[in-house]
Design an enzyme around this catalytic site. Sequence first.
Site, mmCIF file in Angstrom:
data_model
loop_
_atom_site.group_PDB
_atom_site.id
_atom_site.type_symbol
_atom_site.label_atom_id
_atom_site.label_comp_id
_atom_site.label_asym_id
_atom_site.label_seq_id
_atom_site.Cartn_x
_atom_site.Cartn_y
_atom_site.Cartn_z
ATOM 1 N N HIS A 1 20.768 -66.186 5.394
ATOM 2 C CA HIS A 1 20.400 -66.136 3.981
ATOM 3 C C HIS A 1 18.889 -66.009 3.784
ATOM 4 C CE1 HIS A 1 24.312 -68.579 3.445
ATOM 5 N NE2 HIS A 1 24.524 -67.318 3.717
ATOM 6 N N ARG B 1 29.985 -51.962 -5.003
ATOM 7 C CA ARG B 1 30.935 -51.772 -3.908
ATOM 8 C C ARG B 1 31.788 -53.035 -3.813
ATOM 9 N NH1 ARG B 1 28.973 -51.052 2.225
ATOM 10 N NH2 ARG B 1 28.467 -53.254 2.063
ATOM 11 N N GLU C 1 32.927 -43.651 5.585
ATOM 12 C CA GLU C 1 32.481 -44.421 6.754
ATOM 13 C C GLU C 1 33.409 -44.195 7.943
ATOM 14 O OE1 GLU C 1 30.576 -48.514 5.334
ATOM 15 O OE2 GLU C 1 32.502 -48.138 4.369
ATOM 16 N N ASN D 1 25.714 -45.928 8.452
ATOM 17 C CA ASN D 1 25.645 -46.969 9.490
ATOM 18 C C ASN D 1 26.984 -47.083 10.210
ATOM 19 O OD1 ASN D 1 23.270 -47.380 8.118
ATOM 20 N ND2 ASN D 1 23.954 -49.244 7.097
ATOM 21 N N ASP D 2 28.028 -47.225 9.422
ATOM 22 C CA ASP D 2 29.352 -47.313 10.041
ATOM 23 C C ASP D 2 29.821 -45.953 10.538
ATOM 24 O OD1 ASP D 2 30.348 -49.983 10.179
ATOM 25 O OD2 ASP D 2 30.236 -50.027 7.994
ATOM 26 N N ARG E 1 27.218 -50.485 16.477
ATOM 27 C CA ARG E 1 25.894 -50.421 15.850
ATOM 28 C C ARG E 1 25.047 -51.666 16.098
ATOM 29 N NH1 ARG E 1 27.526 -50.794 9.327
ATOM 30 N NH2 ARG E 1 25.847 -52.188 8.824
ATOM 31 N N CYS F 1 24.132 -43.675 1.433
ATOM 32 C CA CYS F 1 23.590 -45.015 1.173
ATOM 33 C C CYS F 1 23.409 -45.841 2.444
ATOM 34 C CB CYS F 1 24.462 -45.770 0.165
ATOM 35 S SG CYS F 1 26.112 -46.109 0.759
HETATM 36 C C1 PEP Z 1 27.033 -48.226 5.905
HETATM 37 O O1 PEP Z 1 27.943 -48.508 6.682
HETATM 38 O O2 PEP Z 1 26.253 -47.260 6.085
HETATM 39 C C2 PEP Z 1 26.819 -49.038 4.696
HETATM 40 C C3 PEP Z 1 25.983 -48.664 3.755
HETATM 41 O O3 PEP Z 1 27.486 -50.203 4.622
HETATM 42 P P1 PEP Z 1 27.062 -51.548 5.397
HETATM 43 O O4 PEP Z 1 25.737 -51.287 6.072
HETATM 44 O O5 PEP Z 1 27.001 -52.605 4.372
HETATM 45 O O6 PEP Z 1 28.181 -51.693 6.381
HETATM 46 MG MG MG Z 2 29.414 -49.954 6.121
#
Ligand code: PEP
Ligand code: MG
Length: 758
Positions: A372, A515, A614, A637-638, A648, A685
Site C-alpha cells: 500500500h 475496469r 490481454e 503487460n498481460d 511478467r 493501457c
Molecule cells: C495490463 O495487463 O497491461 C494491464 C493494464 O493490467 P494490469 O497491469 O493491471 O494487469
Molecule cells: Mg492485466
Amino acid sequence: MTTAAANPGWVGARRLLRQLRDIMAGQGSAQEQLDLIVTLIARELVAEVCSIYLRRSGDVLELFATEGLRADAVHNTRLMVGEGLVGFVAAQAMPVALADAQKHDLFAYRPETGEERYSSLMGVPILRGGRVHGVVVIQNQTAREYADEEVETLETTAMVLAEMVAGGLIAEIGDARYDSEEAALPQRLEGTALSPGLAKGIAVIHQQRVTIDRMLSDDGPREEARVRVALEALHIQLDAALDRPDLSASGEHREVLEAFRMFAEDRGWVRRINEAINQGLSAEAAVQRVQEETRVRMAQASSGLLRERLLDFEELTNRLLRQLMGGDEDVGLQLPEHTVLVARSLGPAELLNYEAGALSAVLLEEGSANAHATIVARALDVPLIGRVSGLLSRVDTGDEVLVDAANGVVYLRPGDELTANFDVALEAQGAKQEAYRSLRDVPTETKEGKRVSLLLNAGLLADMNHLDNTGAEGVGLYRTEIPFMMRATYPDVEAQTTFYARVLDEAGDKPVVFRTLDIGGDKALPYLQSGAEENPAMGWRATRIALDRPVMLRHQLRALIYASGRRKLSVMFPMVAQVAELDALRKLLDLELERATGLGQDIPDTVRVGVMMEVPALAMQMENLLPRIDFLSVGSNDLVQFLFASDRGNPRLEGRYDTLAPAVLNFLKHVCDECRAAGTQLTVCGEMAGDPVAAMALLGLGYERLSMTAASIGPVKAMVRSLPLDELAPYQSRLLHSSASSIRRYLQGFARDHGVEV
Ligand code: PEP
Ligand code: MG
C-alpha cells in the site's frame, strides 16, 4: 489475568530492572555503567558470564563489556554479524538459548576470551526501531536449560540497553577512529525501484520519532491504567479521524483507519503489553517491547498480506506510544526539507501523515510493488526504493543520500565527485519536468498535426489530482481492485457507490473507464480466499472469478450504476478470453440496469462497454467481438506475457522478450487494423503506452489513444509533438518483417535522426 505477585519470574525481572535503573541514574562513565550492568545481569540471572556486544560500522559486533570473560578481550574481540552464535542472534534478530552451545554448528571459539569453559549460552538481540544494535549474552558452565521467562527477562534488559545505545553510548566509549574510518566511506546499496525518479536529501530514520525517556516503573497498576487511558484516547482519536470531513475526501486513508480501529481492540495485544508492565517496564517501554516482538514475527511471516497487515499494526503502536507520551498530532508530521525517509517498512497512512512537500524519497528495507505504501508513494510522485538489504544498519539520521530510483541504487555519504555527477542528472530531471509541465495545455499532436489522446491510469483517489496537473484527457484505466486491496473487509455496495461517485466527481467533465475487479493471481484480497495456485497469472482471476461468483461483480456494477446517476458510465472487463464470457458479463450488467430501472433509480444516459485485450485468443475472435463492444483496450503487460509464455514478474526472464519484438507489433497491428475497419475505439493501457519509444511504435501502427501513469504523460507528449509520423509509419512497417528479436534499436535510431524526444 495472572498478577505480578503470582509470578516469581516477574518479581526477579522487576528487581533486576530496578537495580539497572539505579546504575543508569548513578554517577560514572558509560563504560563504568556497562561494567556494572554485566555484573548485575550475571548475578541476577545466576550466570558465570554476561557480555555485551555492540554493533559498529561495517556489521561488526564488538565486545564492550563482560563479566566472566577475560577483561583484555573487551574492545578487542570482534565478530561479524552472522558469525558465531552471537553473530547469529544479531543476524536473525532473535534470541537463542542453548544448553550445549559448543556443540552447535555456529559456535565460534575466540581464544582471547577464554570461553571454552562454558557449555550453555543465551543471547538476545539489543533491538531498537527494528534495528539490531548489539547482543547481550549470558553463559554457564553447566549445561543449563534456560527458561522462557529468563529469556524474556534478558530481552527486557536488552531493551533498556538499546535506549542507552541510542543515547550515544558507542560514541562515548568506543574508539571513534574505528567507526569514523568505516562510516566515512561512501556506500552503494541496491534495491528494487518501486516508484521512479531521482532525489537527493538527508536521511531521517522513521522510527526515531518516538523516544522514550522513562523505561522502568515499579508501579504496575498505574502503568496499566495509563495504557487504558491512552487506548481510550486512541479510540476517540481514530473515530474522530474517521469523521473528519477533509479525510473523508480521501478514501484510502479512511479504510486504513478503519483497519486500525479493528486492531486497536485486539485483546491479545493489550494483554501482552500488561505482561511487559508486570515485568517492571513503564507503559511506553512495554508498548515498545511488544512492538519489537511483533516486528520480529513480521520479518518471518511468509504471507505478504499478513506482513502488510502487521505494518498497519506497527503504525498503530506508534500512535499509542505518542499518545502515552503526551498527545499525538495526527497529520502533517514535520520533516526537515529534502528528507529521505528511511524505514524497515512503512504503512500507507504513515506516509500520508508526513508533509508530502518535505519528502524527497523513501527507502525501505522491505516493501513490494503492490504494498500500500508503494501505491501511495507513486500517487504522490515520491521516488521509492524497496528491499534495500542492510539499509538500517548502514544509514543514520543526518547522512547524505542520493537516490536513483530509476535503477534501484542508493548512495550513502557520497563523495563530492559522485554528488556533482548526480547534481547534473538531477538538474536534467528538473529541467525536463519543467518542460513537461509547460506542455500541459498545448495540444497533443504530431508534427503533421495528427491528434493523439493521452489518458491517465489511476487506482487511488490521490491519482485523480493528476488529471488536472498533467492535462490528461480522462482516465483510460481505473483499476478498481486497488481500493479493494487497501481494505481489511469487503466494501459493500454503499461504500463502493460513495467511492466511485467521488472518482467521477473529481474527474468532472473528463471521462473515466472503470475496469471491473482484476483480482486473483498476485493481487490478493484479504477477505477472498482463493487458495494457492500453481500458475496464478493464468489461474482463477478477474472475470473468471466474477463469472463463478457473480454476486461480487453484480454489487460492483450496481455501485457503478448508482454512482453514475445520469452521468455516462464506461465499464471495462479484464482478462476476457472468449466472446461467450463477454456475453455472460454483459448479461449481468443488463440485469443490474434493469434492476435499477425497476427500483426507479436514475441510470446512466450512456453505458459504454469495453474489454481488455490481454488474452491472445481474443484477437482470433475479432469478427464476433467488435460488434458487441464500444471500445477495446490493450493490456500489454498481460498480453506480452501470454504471447511469449513469459511470466511478467519473474526476474530471470526480465529483458528476454521486448514489447518491441516484431511478434508483438504484428499482433498489435492486426488488432488495430480490425478496430479501425469496424470503427471501434482502441486504447493501449499497459506500461508499454508510457514508454516513449514503445508509444512511438504504437502511433506508427495506427494507435491514437494511450493511457499511462501520470509521470509518463509529459515524456510521451514531448515525443508525440516531435514525431514526424508520416515518416515513421513506412519505415516501421518494413521493420515489422524483420527477424530481429526487437526493433527497439532501429526505432531509437529513427528518433535520434529525426529529433524525436524519447
Ligand atoms: C495490463 O495487463 O497491461 C494491464 C493494464 O493490467 P494490469 O497491469 O493491471 O494487469
Ligand atoms: Mg492485466
